[in-house]
Design an enzyme around this catalytic site. Sequence first.
Site, PDB file in Angstrom:
ATOM      1  N   ASP A  31       0.813  -1.391  -0.047  1.00  0.00           N
ATOM      2  CA  ASP A  31      -0.113  -0.166  -0.033  1.00  0.00           C
ATOM      3  C   ASP A  31       0.865   1.284  -0.107  1.00  0.00           C
ATOM      4  O   ASP A  31       1.726   1.286   0.695  1.00  0.00           O
ATOM      5  CB  ASP A  31      -1.038  -0.109   1.323  1.00  0.00           C
ATOM      6  N   GLU A  73     -13.765  -2.999  -1.793  1.00  0.00           N
ATOM      7  CA  GLU A  73     -14.290  -2.894  -0.418  1.00  0.00           C
ATOM      8  C   GLU A  73     -15.661  -2.523  -0.081  1.00  0.00           C
ATOM      9  O   GLU A  73     -15.916  -1.325  -0.393  1.00  0.00           O
ATOM     10  CB  GLU A  73     -13.191  -2.349   0.250  1.00  0.00           C
TER      11      GLU A  73
END
Length: 303
Positions: free
Chosen positions: A98, A197
Amino acid sequence: MSSRPRTPAPNAPAPGKLPITDLLGMKERGEQIVMVTAYDAPSGRLADEAGVDLILVGDSAAMVVLGYDSTVPTTMDELLMLTRAVTRGARRPLVIADLPFGSYQVSDAQAVEAGIRFVKEAGAEAVKIEGGGPTVDRARALVQAGIPVCAHIGLTPQTATALGGFKAQGRSAAKALQLVEDALALEAAGCFLLVLEAVPEAVARAITAALSIPTIGIGAGAGCDGQVLVWHDLLGIYDGQAPRFVKQYAQLSGTIVAALEQYAGEVRSGAFPEARHTYAMPDDELAAFHDGLASRAPVLPVR
Ligand code: KIV
């Protein structure tokens, strides 16, 4: 012809590494892609041993490892260190790191600089960035710099405040259609993977059908091309409130606390360490040692 052994070309996958291009074939064949987060070398190694395909060094580390309240405060240095550890442990799985909040929002150049550090200094195969809109340009810039990009839309924790909190996204037709547009734009920008998500299953299914790149769901239902869970949620280590989409496959917190309590009890009672946990020395050396102690002033008591 030179007899020098052939060295891999720069940027070639390490031996045994899952080729990134195989993910497209997995989608086409309907083979589910397995992704999990990991934050250190042992967890990278264990995920590899378990046959996991993709490891995400998520900025969820901010919350589950580093003790922050959100993913926002974590830094490049923190995530670089964790990513380095994971890439030392994982062989076959592709490691995706990330980019932390603040490391790619300012400009394409800033995003490329951050991406290069994760690939070059930490050994990541790819990076993940959150959002549609301006993130599409960042994704394109990273891809053009030769860095594979995983995109992440729906609930994007780095901007959860702007979304009104940690809640499901795309629950109105207009918002769901926006997610479809974002997904298509991120694919067109060259992303090789898309994390969805906390979006309704119907929306995730439609996006998965519309894209040729694989989708990885977390709280997005069974219609994605793969799934991801956070290490600590999956193994029951994290104390915070787990979102409804988490399935715990073990409750390790209890096991860890019980082991620590037993250890503390044995240290306090003298049951640990036993003779088998300690080192002896040859008898003649021990005798000489005692003689040496006895001739020393002040004399130390010998137990
Ligand atoms: O940071 C993270 O762990 C993530 C996953 C939840 C997808 O972004």
